[in-house]
Write a protein that holds these residues in place. Structure first.
Motif, PDB file in Angstrom:
ATOM      1  N   ALA A  91      -1.442   0.170  -1.038  1.00 17.89           N
ATOM      2  CA  ALA A  91      -0.220   0.731  -0.976  1.00 17.89           C
ATOM      3  C   ALA A  91      -0.060   2.091  -0.358  1.00 17.89           C
ATOM      4  N   SER A  92      -0.984   2.441   0.410  1.00 16.68           N
ATOM      5  CA  SER A  92      -1.150   3.817   1.091  1.00 16.68           C
ATOM      6  C   SER A  92      -0.175   3.644   2.364  1.00 16.68           C
TER       7      SER A  92
ATOM      8  N   GLY B 298       2.068   0.503   5.240  1.00 16.65           N
ATOM      9  CA  GLY B 298       2.336  -0.828   5.609  1.00 16.65           C
ATOM     10  C   GLY B 298       3.355  -1.365   4.519  1.00 16.65           C
TER      11      GLY B 298
ATOM     12  N   GLU C 287      -8.554   7.341   1.488  1.00 15.30           N
ATOM     13  CA  GLU C 287      -8.229   8.043   2.671  1.00 15.30           C
ATOM     14  C   GLU C 287      -7.048   8.954   2.299  1.00 15.30           C
TER      15      GLU C 287
ATOM     16  N   ILE D 196     -10.171   3.236  -3.541  1.00 14.85           N
ATOM     17  CA  ILE D 196     -11.478   2.656  -3.756  1.00 14.85           C
ATOM     18  C   ILE D 196     -11.497   1.448  -2.773  1.00 14.85           C
TER      19      ILE D 196
ATOM     20  N   THR E 183     -13.503  -4.113  -1.578  1.00 11.61           N
ATOM     21  CA  THR E 183     -14.780  -5.195  -1.099  1.00 11.61           C
ATOM     22  C   THR E 183     -16.046  -4.587  -1.805  1.00 11.61           C
TER      23      THR E 183
ATOM     24  N   ASN F 136      -1.862  -6.878  -2.489  1.00 16.59           N
ATOM     25  CA  ASN F 136      -1.139  -6.857  -0.915  1.00 16.59           C
ATOM     26  C   ASN F 136      -2.477  -6.551  -0.068  1.00 16.59           C
ATOM     27  N   ALA F 137      -3.373  -5.834  -0.455  1.00 17.20           N
ATOM     28  CA  ALA F 137      -4.225  -5.607   0.502  1.00 17.20           C
ATOM     29  C   ALA F 137      -4.932  -6.473   1.388  1.00 17.20           C
TER      30      ALA F 137
ATOM     31  N   VAL G 289       0.371 -11.498  -1.537  1.00 17.11           N
ATOM     32  CA  VAL G 289       0.776 -11.271  -0.329  1.00 17.11           C
ATOM     33  C   VAL G 289      -0.166 -12.232   0.514  1.00 17.11           C
TER      34      VAL G 289
ATOM     35  N   SER H 251       0.860 -14.914   4.104  1.00 15.93           N
ATOM     36  CA  SER H 251       1.285 -14.724   5.235  1.00 15.93           C
ATOM     37  C   SER H 251       1.968 -15.976   5.778  1.00 15.93           C
TER      38      SER H 251
ATOM     39  N   ASN I 167       1.016  -1.441  10.991  1.00 17.48           N
ATOM     40  CA  ASN I 167       0.023  -0.433  11.493  1.00 17.48           C
ATOM     41  C   ASN I 167       0.223  -0.812  13.132  1.00 17.48           C
TER      42      ASN I 167
HETATM   43  N1  LIG Z   1       1.666  -6.733   9.147  1.00 23.29           N
HETATM   44  C1  LIG Z   1       2.274  -7.934   9.336  1.00 23.29           C
HETATM   45  O1  LIG Z   1       2.565  -8.498  10.352  1.00 23.29           O
HETATM   46  C2  LIG Z   1       1.599  -9.008   8.162  1.00 23.29           C
HETATM   47  C3  LIG Z   1       2.206 -10.405   8.369  1.00 23.29           C
HETATM   48  C4  LIG Z   1       1.692 -11.354   7.512  1.00 23.29           C
HETATM   49  C5  LIG Z   1       1.169 -10.890   6.200  1.00 23.29           C
HETATM   50  N2  LIG Z   1       0.581  -9.689   6.193  1.00 23.29           N
HETATM   51  C6  LIG Z   1      -0.128  -9.312   5.258  1.00 23.29           C
HETATM   52  O2  LIG Z   1       0.436  -8.204   4.009  1.00 23.29           O
HETATM   53  C7  LIG Z   1      -0.670  -7.211   3.806  1.00 23.29           C
HETATM   54  C8  LIG Z   1      -0.318  -5.925   4.342  1.00 23.29           C
HETATM   55  O3  LIG Z   1      -0.439  -6.056   5.580  1.00 23.29           O
HETATM   56  P1  LIG Z   1      -0.157  -4.520   6.503  1.00 23.29           P
HETATM   57  O4  LIG Z   1       0.160  -5.030   7.767  1.00 23.29           O
HETATM   58  O5  LIG Z   1       0.920  -3.657   5.614  1.00 23.29           O
HETATM   59  O6  LIG Z   1      -1.443  -3.702   6.207  1.00 23.29           O
HETATM   60  P2  LIG Z   1      -1.820  -2.274   6.551  1.00 23.29           P
HETATM   61  O7  LIG Z   1      -0.694  -1.581   7.200  1.00 23.29           O
HETATM   62  O8  LIG Z   1      -3.180  -2.289   7.356  1.00 23.29           O
HETATM   63  O9  LIG Z   1      -2.359  -1.673   5.306  1.00 23.29           O
HETATM   64  C9  LIG Z   1      -3.373  -2.057   4.520  1.00 23.29           C
HETATM   65  C10 LIG Z   1      -3.498  -1.637   3.222  1.00 23.29           C
HETATM   66  O10 LIG Z   1      -4.536  -1.947   2.549  1.00 23.29           O
HETATM   67  C11 LIG Z   1      -5.490  -1.124   2.482  1.00 23.29           C
HETATM   68  N3  LIG Z   1      -6.916  -1.516   2.478  1.00 23.29           N
HETATM   69  C12 LIG Z   1      -7.647  -2.086   3.424  1.00 23.29           C
HETATM   70  N4  LIG Z   1      -8.796  -2.366   3.493  1.00 23.29           N
HETATM   71  C13 LIG Z   1      -8.912  -2.215   2.154  1.00 23.29           C
HETATM   72  C14 LIG Z   1     -10.198  -2.169   1.323  1.00 23.29           C
HETATM   73  N5  LIG Z   1     -11.221  -2.603   1.687  1.00 23.29           N
HETATM   74  N6  LIG Z   1      -9.929  -1.645  -0.123  1.00 23.29           N
HETATM   75  C15 LIG Z   1      -8.867  -1.241  -0.682  1.00 23.29           C
HETATM   76  N7  LIG Z   1      -7.705  -1.078   0.253  1.00 23.29           N
HETATM   77  C16 LIG Z   1      -7.855  -1.543   1.487  1.00 23.29           C
HETATM   78  C17 LIG Z   1      -5.151  -0.096   3.452  1.00 23.29           C
HETATM   79  O11 LIG Z   1      -5.655   1.429   2.806  1.00 23.29           O
HETATM   80  P3  LIG Z   1      -5.889   2.406   4.054  1.00 23.29           P
HETATM   81  O12 LIG Z   1      -4.579   2.998   4.349  1.00 23.29           O
HETATM   82  O13 LIG Z   1      -6.512   3.529   3.261  1.00 23.29           O
HETATM   83  O14 LIG Z   1      -6.489   1.767   5.257  1.00 23.29           O
HETATM   84  C18 LIG Z   1      -3.685  -0.137   3.357  1.00 23.29           C
HETATM   85  O15 LIG Z   1      -3.060   0.557   2.329  1.00 23.29           O
HETATM   86  C19 LIG Z   1      -1.967  -7.819   4.204  1.00 23.29           C
HETATM   87  O16 LIG Z   1      -2.453  -8.831   2.993  1.00 23.29           O
HETATM   88  C20 LIG Z   1      -1.569  -8.894   5.434  1.00 23.29           C
HETATM   89  O17 LIG Z   1      -2.588 -10.042   5.624  1.00 23.29           O
HETATM   90  C21 LIG Z   1       0.790  -8.661   7.259  1.00 23.29           C
END
Ligand SMILES: NC(=O)c1ccc[n+]([C@@H]2O[C@H](COP(=O)([O-])OP(=O)(O)OC[C@H]3O[C@@H](n4cnc5c(N)ncnc54)[C@H](OP(=O)(O)O)[C@@H]3O)[C@@H](O)[C@H]2O)c1
Length: 267
Positions: free
Chosen positions: A15-16, A18, A41, A65, A68, A93-94, A143, A145, A194
């Protein structure tokens, strides 16, 4: 039944920033209290503080946290229980994306990706269902895709992990159909989140850039559909077209087109 003294929250992983951050903001705007979980972070605390400032009469808290880590899901549950947080909505969502030839990453990367994208979702869902059962109405939003609908060369583990989430969500929804818990799965295509995602979309060409959506638009559409109890949420016109395309194009042709598209963003 719900404990009388408990405040009820929506718990969102990742939730931080994206999509997760946009979902947290959207839930807050709808008057919900929100628990934000992400890596420890600074952005996590910043996002939480911003929500507290904007919605002073609602409650927000965060837990940094690495999901993984072994037992991370139990730690999240313990944190909720210790603080007497009631949970009526769980948003898994992560997730971790990537592109590139399978052998371009070491095995540890895929292990982490599978732990985050699949294992932590199953663990959190299993641990939190008893909490969700304590409310008159509850939701699980997973979440996935658009990748869940395809076998994607150069993105194989990611697309398989999202297919897993899609399948798990649909089957769990059926199992829980006579319970108080609704299960919804979100299948977005390109969302401008991101820097890595933005770069990958750029590398895929103009069509990808034109069709990408803002996290805020995806979040608003998704929460509205989840509250209506929808099984699957495909936000936007283009993702819906992608899904139809996937159903009519012959498999070998589809695979070749996807390989050509995704080799472009391989890094
Ligand atoms: N963006 C797209 O185009 C897209 C399309 C389809 C599906 N999705 C799905 O949507 C979801 C969110 O994607 P996003 O693009 O918004 O991702 P993002 O901007 O990279 O954000 C990911 C989030 O997950 C957290 N995170 C990453 N690794 C983690 C871990 N090991 N433990 C706890 N938290 C963790 C991150 O924390 P930090 O901020 O601390 O790193 C951040 O809050 C994902 O499941 C992704 O597969 C995304």
């Amino acid at each position: 039944m719900k404990h009388k003294t408990q405040t009820t929250f929506t718990l969102i992983t990742g939730a931080s920033q994206g999509i997760g951050k946009a979902l947290a903001e959207n839930c807050a705007a709808r008057g919900q209290n929100v628990l934000l979980v992400a890596l420890p972070e600074p952005m996590l605390a910043e996002t939480t503080q911003a929500l507290k400032k904007q919605y002073p009469h609602q409650q927000f808290d965060c837990l940094g946290i690495d999901l993984t880590d072994k037992n991370a899901s139990q730690v999240v549950l313990g944190w909720c229980n210790k603080n007497n947080y009631g949970i009526d909505t769980l948003v898994n969502n992560a997730g971790l994306g990537n592109s590139g030839p399978f052998m371009s990453r070491d095995a540890a990367f895929y292990y982490t990706q599978m732990q985050l994208n699949m294992v932590s979702v199953v663990m959190l869902t299993h641990l939190f269902i008893p909490l969700l059962e304590q409310h008159t109405k509850a939701n699980i939003l997973n979440v996935a895709s658009m990748a869940a609908y395809y076998d994607i060369p150069f993105k194989g583990i990611y697309s398989a992990s999202k297919r897993f989430i899609y399948s798990f969500s649909r089957s769990l929804r059926k199992e829980l159909e006579h319970s108080n818990i609704n299960v919804t799965v979100l299948c977005p295509a390109m969302v401008s989140t991101n820097a890595d995602v933005l770069l990958r979309n750029k590398e895929m060409g103009l069509a990808s850039q034109i069709t990408q959506q803002s996290p805020e638009a995806v979040a608003d559409y998704t929460i509205t559909r989840m509250l209506k109890g929808k099984a699957v949420v495909i936000p936007g016109v283009f993702p819906k077209i992608y899904k139809v395309f996937g159903g009519i194009v012959p498999y070998p042709m589809k695979l070749s087109l996807l390989a050509r598209a995704f080799i472009r963003q391989s890094r």
